[in-house]
Design a protein around this motif. Structure first.
Motif, PDB file in Angstrom:
ATOM      1  N   SER A  22       0.706  -1.232   0.238  1.00  0.00           N
ATOM      2  CA  SER A  22      -0.346  -0.206   0.043  1.00  0.00           C
ATOM      3  C   SER A  22       1.207   1.464  -0.220  1.00  0.00           C
ATOM      4  N   VAL A  26       0.734   4.030  -2.761  1.00  0.00           N
ATOM      5  CA  VAL A  26       0.828   5.218  -2.477  1.00  0.00           C
ATOM      6  C   VAL A  26       1.306   6.563  -2.921  1.00  0.00           C
ATOM      7  N   LEU A  29       1.331   7.121  -6.239  1.00  0.00           N
ATOM      8  CA  LEU A  29       0.537   7.766  -6.590  1.00  0.00           C
ATOM      9  C   LEU A  29       0.137   9.464  -6.326  1.00  0.00           C
ATOM     10  N   ILE A  30       1.719   9.517  -5.426  1.00  0.00           N
ATOM     11  CA  ILE A  30       1.623  10.968  -5.140  1.00  0.00           C
ATOM     12  C   ILE A  30       2.692  11.375  -6.206  1.00  0.00           C
ATOM     13  N   MET A  48       2.956   1.808  -9.221  1.00  0.00           N
ATOM     14  CA  MET A  48       1.598   1.078  -8.491  1.00  0.00           C
ATOM     15  C   MET A  48       1.268  -0.154  -9.393  1.00  0.00           C
TER      16      MET A  48
END
Lengths: 111, 531
Positions: A22, A26, A29-30, A48
């Motif tokens: 996870s 994240v 994504l950021i 990802m």
């Protein structure tokens, strides 16, 4: 047989793997949303994808089921296809403007 | 396993087509290169014809246990092949046009490295194969790979659709956001796998039924399903992954835009239906399970309402015809989600029917844009359509009919699609949702009527006078065929609806088919004056 063993290796449990995956998701994504270099943005999408792959393998081990690992092999194939496509597109754009910044390309926008 | 292969024959056949075309596209003889689109149409037509022959009852009985919706393929494959044929017509003369002209006039020599028409149609067919494979999906790997097979070729198609830099920018935007959305979707699938311990969809359904009986789905499954829905909303251009649509649709050539608004959207809708089928709507998993789990229902509700509303508001602000249609594509996805929320008894059939209706209407609208040009460049602005009636009356009438159908004006195709969706919504008890959709439909009339009024009522301006139609006749043929579809398909709506109803057999007998047959029989065929 390794799969049949349910003893955690070195005390690592499913939660550790889920935390890792996870976090990777994240971070990816950021990174995708904040970075403007197209190669870096692509690497973030790869991060990802690999987050999902780690989750698949961890769950496969947890359920003592090989289909998660099989899935990962296909994910790697898709990732390779995407990498080929991404590099081709980036090279196409680079030939026009000699920059990798996504901000140099903004002909298409709301008027 | 062997039994399942029967249902893959259309895909295998089209794959044979891919191989043939990739060779033909590189041939030195110009006649063979020009025949590529016709061969594509031929392959699609044969796939269309053989699909219903393959879905026989005894073959279905052998695979019925392994598939969530065994009959899904028959309807979807036929629709995809039929609209694929029109989309192929629309793409004729699009790729390699300057190069082929130079070769024809002897100014350049044929160079196999520089032609890309064969490749364009190869990717075109591969993407169609992807959608057709989605409906055969029996596990998560298959579902993911089929969705990627649908998407990956479209990125290339956008990039090579026209020589302008806009197309390349659109391709890169489309690709990067698509890769991001695919990763989120995949992470959702990973969590679903973690929650059930299986990737086979039917086994997942049983596992979820067990969880539901034991007091509700576990949190991992809920988060996974929500992530998967968010990821796949990219394919159906729904909020929160809708923002790319206007840019990408504007940058790609009209023929490719028509493709993007139908093919990936169909694949995404089917994927959503298959995934939700594992969780189950009301009564689907057996007694004691009431409807979709609350968090999933709320997510879908929000996606649905926001998609409709933002799509329509965005479309009102546009001055480019392609951007307007892009936002309209977003809004129509919102309408379709009502059917998804309503569930299998009525809603899924309505969604499948609406996919066909939207595919036809949307292709008609883009076919008009794709059939016109100015100095070899496509037209984009709404102002270019002003007074189209004076110079291109047939195309203006097609645009007018399409706009009316997109609003949902009876008795055109779009009206039936919307009626069926909204009735399903009301019947499933989502009255508020349907009311919001009705208000949105009213808003949408405001901008669709511009698409009707500008070509038919406005006077030509000096800029719109310079517009000519493309030298090849095929885009105009595509526009005509789809317009006839918009007007004519309502006449056989009863049969189409029963075909889409046959996809999902529920115990509940739906009276809607009969109602439609009656209502359509009452309608005098007054709108048969096709252009």
């Amino acid at each position: 047989m390794i799969l049949a063993s349910t003893v955690p290796i070195n005390g690592l449990t499913l939660s550790h793997y889920m935390l890792t995956s996870s976090l990777l998701l994240v971070i990816g994504l950021i990174g995708f949303l904040t970075r403007r270099n197209m190669i870096v943005m692509f690497l973030c999408t790869e991060l990802m994808l690999q987050a999902a792959a780690i989750a698949m393998i961890a769950f496969g081990r947890y359920h003592l089921d090989v289909s998660g690992q099989v899935f990962v092999i296909f994910i790697l194939t898709i990732a390779a296809a995407e990498a080929a496509l991404a590099l081709a597109l980036v090279v196409l754009l680079y030939r026009h403007k000699a920059t990798l910044s996504a901000e140099a390309w903004s002909e298409l926008r709301e008027t | 396993m062997v039994d399942k292969l029967w249902f893959l024959i259309p895909e295998l056949w089209l794959f044979a087509g891919v191989v043939v075309i990739s060779v033909m596209g590189l041939c030195k003889a110009r006649g063979i290169r020009n025949a590529v689109p016709l061969v594509v149409i031929g392959f699609l037509a044969v796939a269309f014809i053989i699909t219903p022959l393959l879905y026989t009852d005894d073959r279905l009985a052998k695979v019925a246990d392994g598939l969530l919706i065994p009959m899904l393929g028959k309807y979807v494959k036929m629709v995809v092949c039929a609209i694929g044929i029109v989309l192929t017509m629309l793409s004729i003369g699009l790729i390699d046009r300057p190069l082929e002209q130079a070769v024809a006039s002897g100014r350049a020599r044929f160079d196999p490295i520089r032609v890309s028409r064969g490749e364009y149609f190869v990717f075109f067919l591969l993407s169609l194969i992807g959608v057709m494979l989605v409906c055969n999906a029996n596990d998560l790997i298959w579902l993911f790979l089929a969705l990627e097979l649908t998407s990956l070729p479209t990125y290339v198609m956008v990039a090579i659709s026209r020589p302008s830099r806009k197309a390349q920018e659109a391709a890169v935007k489309y690709f990067f956001l698509g890769a991001m959305a695919a990763s989120i979707f995949l992470y959702g699938l990973a969590l679903l796998y973690g929650s059930t311990g299986t990737i086979v969809l039917t086994e997942m359904r049983d596992a979820f039924a067990e969880q539901a009986a034991a007091g509700g789905l576990n949190r991992l499954a809920l988060v996974g399903m929500v992530l998967a829905l968010l990821g796949v909303s990219y394919k159906i251009v729904a909020v929160p992954m809708h923002f790319y649509a206007a840019d990408v649709y504007e940058g790609a050539a009209s023929a490719v835009t028509a493709f993007l608004a139908f093919v990936p959207k169909t694949a995404g809708m089917l994927a959503i239906i298959l995934l939700l089928m594992t969780v189950g709507w009301s009564g689907h998993l057996g007694p004691g399970v009431e409807g979709l789990p609350q968090p999933i229902l709320i997510t879908l509700w929000m996606i649905c309402v926001l998609t409709m509303t933002l799509g329509n508001i965005g479309a009102m602000l546009q001055r480019s015809a392609k951007r307007l249609l892009a936002y309209s594509s977003i809004a129509h996805s919102g309408y379709m989600l009502i059917g998804v929320i309503a569930g299998p008894a009525l809603g899924i059939n309505a969604v499948l029917f609406y996919l066909l209706a939207y595919g036809v209407m949307n292709t008609a609208a883009f076919a008009v844009l794709g059939a016109l040009e100015r100095k070899g460049e496509e037209i984009e602005s709404l102002d270019d359509l002003a007074g189209l009636r004076h110079r291109h009356p047939a195309l203006a009438i097609v645009m007018a009919i399409t706009a009316l159908s997109l609003v949902g004006f009876p008795p055109l195709l779009g009206f039936l699609g919307k009626l069926y969706l909204f009735m399903a919504g009301v019947k499933a008890g989502h009255v508020a949702l349907v009311l919001i959709a009705l208000i949105n439909s009213a808003i949408s009339a405001w901008y669709y009527l511009r698409l009707l009024g500008l070509p038919m009522l406005a006077m030509p301006t000096p800029t719109s006078e310079t517009i000519v139609s493309r030298p090849v006749i095929w885009p105009r043929v595509a526009a005509l065929v789809t317009a006839i579809g918009v007007v004519g398909l309502p006449l056989i709506a009863g049969r189409l609806l029963s075909a889409s109803e046959a996809v999902i057999q529920t115990d509940e007998v739906s009276p809607m088919v009969d109602q439609f047959d009656v209502s359509m029989a009452d309608q005098p065929a007054e709108d048969q004056r096709a252009p």
